[in-house]
Design a protein around this motif. Structure first.
Motif, PDB file in Angstrom:
ATOM      1  N   CYS A 106       0.833  -1.197   0.000  1.00 42.13           N
ATOM      2  CA  CYS A 106       0.000   0.000   0.000  1.00 42.13           C
ATOM      3  C   CYS A 106       0.872   1.253   0.000  1.00 42.13           C
ATOM      4  CB  CYS A 106      -0.933  -0.009   1.203  1.00 42.13           C
ATOM      5  SG  CYS A 106      -0.071  -0.041   2.789  1.00 42.13           S
ATOM      6  N   THR A 209      -6.083  -6.852  -3.429  1.00 41.05           N
ATOM      7  CA  THR A 209      -6.580  -6.397  -4.727  1.00 41.05           C
ATOM      8  C   THR A 209      -6.175  -7.452  -5.732  1.00 41.05           C
ATOM      9  OG1 THR A 209      -6.328  -4.082  -4.093  1.00 41.05           O
ATOM     10  CG2 THR A 209      -6.570  -4.561  -6.442  1.00 41.05           C
ATOM     11  N   THR A 214     -11.375  -5.720  -5.144  1.00 38.82           N
ATOM     12  CA  THR A 214     -11.122  -6.078  -3.748  1.00 38.82           C
ATOM     13  C   THR A 214     -11.647  -7.483  -3.495  1.00 38.82           C
ATOM     14  OG1 THR A 214     -11.348  -3.770  -3.046  1.00 38.82           O
ATOM     15  CG2 THR A 214     -11.541  -5.455  -1.337  1.00 38.82           C
ATOM     16  N   GLU A 264     -11.302  -0.811   2.063  1.00 38.59           N
ATOM     17  CA  GLU A 264     -11.732   0.202   1.096  1.00 38.59           C
ATOM     18  C   GLU A 264     -11.792   1.595   1.694  1.00 38.59           C
ATOM     19  OE1 GLU A 264     -14.162  -2.687  -1.983  1.00 38.59           O
ATOM     20  OE2 GLU A 264     -15.324  -1.545  -0.499  1.00 38.59           O
ATOM     21  N   LYS A 267      -8.483   3.038   1.583  1.00 37.80           N
ATOM     22  CA  LYS A 267      -7.954   3.129   0.213  1.00 37.80           C
ATOM     23  C   LYS A 267      -6.689   2.289   0.070  1.00 37.80           C
ATOM     24  CE  LYS A 267      -9.969   7.716  -0.413  1.00 37.80           C
ATOM     25  NZ  LYS A 267      -9.729   9.140  -0.730  1.00 37.80           N
ATOM     26  N   LYS A 269      -4.263  -0.955  -1.062  1.00 38.25           N
ATOM     27  CA  LYS A 269      -3.967  -1.798  -2.214  1.00 38.25           C
ATOM     28  C   LYS A 269      -2.968  -2.846  -1.755  1.00 38.25           C
ATOM     29  CE  LYS A 269      -0.189   0.835  -4.414  1.00 38.25           C
ATOM     30  NZ  LYS A 269       0.781  -0.258  -4.600  1.00 38.25           N
ATOM     31  N   GLU A 321      -0.635  -5.505 -10.489  1.00 36.47           N
ATOM     32  CA  GLU A 321      -1.401  -4.412  -9.896  1.00 36.47           C
ATOM     33  C   GLU A 321      -0.503  -3.207  -9.624  1.00 36.47           C
ATOM     34  OE1 GLU A 321      -4.623  -4.084  -9.360  1.00 36.47           O
ATOM     35  OE2 GLU A 321      -5.085  -6.065 -10.169  1.00 36.47           O
TER      36      GLU A 321
END
Length: 324
Positions: A106, A209, A214, A264, A267, A269, A321
Motif C-alpha cells: 500500500c 486487490t 477487492t 476500502e 484506500k 492496495k 497491480e
C-alpha cells in the motif's frame, strides 16, 4: 522484454528473519521466464543485492540501482516483503514514490497508519468498526496500575504500538505484573497500547486487490496452544490455523463485510491481513498487517490457495497491480 523486479526483504525490526524467509519464497515462486528477479537485503548497516551464490553487491541508494558485472540494473517494480520497519511503516513506500518506482504494498500514508495500532483503530472507529477498550502510554509517562486496571480490566494485553509478530506483547493477569509487561513492550517501541482481554473466537482475514477488484480471502480461525497467539504459536507450530474458519453464516458475513470496509475506507492496495476476535456475533478488530507473512506456511498464502490462487499467481498479480 522481461521486467526487472527487486524483492526487498530483511528490515530494521525483530521480524527481519521472518522477512528473509518471506522474500525467499517470493523469489522461489515468481516466474523467472517473465521476470528478472533480484533479492535485495535491507538492513540498517547495509543495503545489498544478494546473489544465489551468497555474494553481496551494494545498492546505490540515490536511484536504487545495482551493478551485476559491468551492467547497471534499475528496477521496473519492487516486491515488498519487509515486515516491520522500514517496509511496513511507510518509509520504503515514500522512498520509492520519490524515485517513481512502483511497489507492491500500500501507499506510504496507509502503511504508516496501519502500522500504528492506536491510530488505525481510532480512524476506523467512526466507521462502526469495533475494537477493545484501550489505554495508551508513551515512554516516560507515569505508570498508574490502578488507572490501567480500571480502564481495561484484568486480564489485559500490553502491546508495543508499532511492532509485529507478537514481539513486545504480554498477557497480564495481575496489577503487579503490569510494570514488567510495559518494560517488555518498550523494548520494541516507545509507544504502548494496553487493551482489554476479549474472550472469543479469533480469526484472521486476508484482503487483497486481485485482478483489479477487492477480494476477501477464506477466513482462518486461530486456535493457540499457548495463552494467546504469540510468537511461538505463530512460528513454532503451537497453534491450529483452521481455514475456512468454523463460523456461523452471520459471523462470516459480518467479518467479511468489516474487513472489506476497512480495506476500502483506508484506500488500501496490495496485501492486507486483519485480525479480529468475535464477541458473540460481533467482530472486534485487533490490527491490520500490510506486509503479512508470505511463506508457504503463512496464513495469507494458505487462504489464497484455498481460494484457488496459487503462490505464483498471487505474487504475479501483486506485480501486475503495482505496474498499472
Amino acid at each position: 522484454m522481461k521486467k526487472n523486479i527487486a524483492i526487498i526483504m530483511g528490515g530494521y525490526s525483530s521480524e527481519y528473519k521472518i522477512s528473509l524467509t518471506s522474500g525467499s519464497v517470493v523469489y522461489k515462486f515468481l516466474d523467472k521466464t517473465k521476470f528478472n528477479l533480484y533479492k535485495i537485503h535491507i538492513f540498517k548497516d547495509k543495503w545489498v543485492y544478494a546473489t544465489d551464490t551468497n555474494e553481496e553487491h551494494s545498492v546505490n541508494k540515490h536511484d536504487f540501482s545495482i551493478f551485476s558485472g559491468d551492467a547497471k540494473i534499475t528496477f521496473d517494480c519492487v516486491f515488498n516483503a519487509i515486515h516491520g520497519s522500514p517496509g511496513e511503516d511507510g518509509l520504503m513506500q515514500s522512498y520509492f514514490e520519490l524515485l517513481n518506482i512502483p511497489q507492491t504494498s500500500c501507499e506510504a500514508y496507509q502503511s504508516a497508519l496501519t502500522f500504528n495500532k492506536r491510530d488505525l483503530l481510532s480512524v476506523l472507529k467512526p466507521y462502526g468498526i469495533k475494537s477493545a477498550a484501550s489505554y495508551y502510554l508513551n515512554l516516560g509517562d507515569i505508570i498508574n496500575e490502578d488507572a490501567i486496571a480500571e480502564k481495561v480490566g484484568l486480564p489485559c494485553f500490553v502491546k508495543a504500538n508499532k511492532a509485529g509478530s507478537s514481539f513486545g506483547i504480554s498477557k497480564v493477569y495481575k496489577k503487579e505484573d503490569l510494570f514488567a509487561a510495559i518494560e517488555n513492550a518498550y523494548k520494541e517501541d516507545d509507544e504502548i497500547i494496553i487493551e482489554s482481554f476479549l474472550d472469543g473466537t479469533e480469526v484472521s482475514v486476508g484482503v487483497i486487490t486481485y485482478k483489479g477488484e477487492t477480494k476477501v480471502l477464506p477466513i482462518t480461525e486461530i486456535v493457540s496452544e499457548n495463552d494467546f497467539f504469540d510468537y511461538e504459536a505463530k512460528y513454532a507450530g503451537k497453534s491450529q490455523e483452521i481455514t475456512p474458519a468454523r463460523l456461523t453464516k452471520v459471523q462470516e458475513e459480518k467479518v467479511v463485510a468489516v474487513a472489506k470496509k476497512a480495506y476500502e475506507v483506508l484506500k488500501m492496495k496490495g496485501f492486507s491481513r486483519s485480525e479480529f476476535i468475535f464477541i458473540e456475533n460481533e467482530p472486534y478488530m485487533l490490527e491490520m498487517n500490510t506486509t503479512p507473512g508470505l511463506t508457504e506456511e503463512s496464513i495469507l498464502p494458505q487462504q489464497a490457495q484455498i481460494a484457488g490462487i496459487s503462490l505464483p499467481d498471487l505474487f504475479d498479480n501483486a506485480i501486475k497491480e503495482a505496474l498499472k
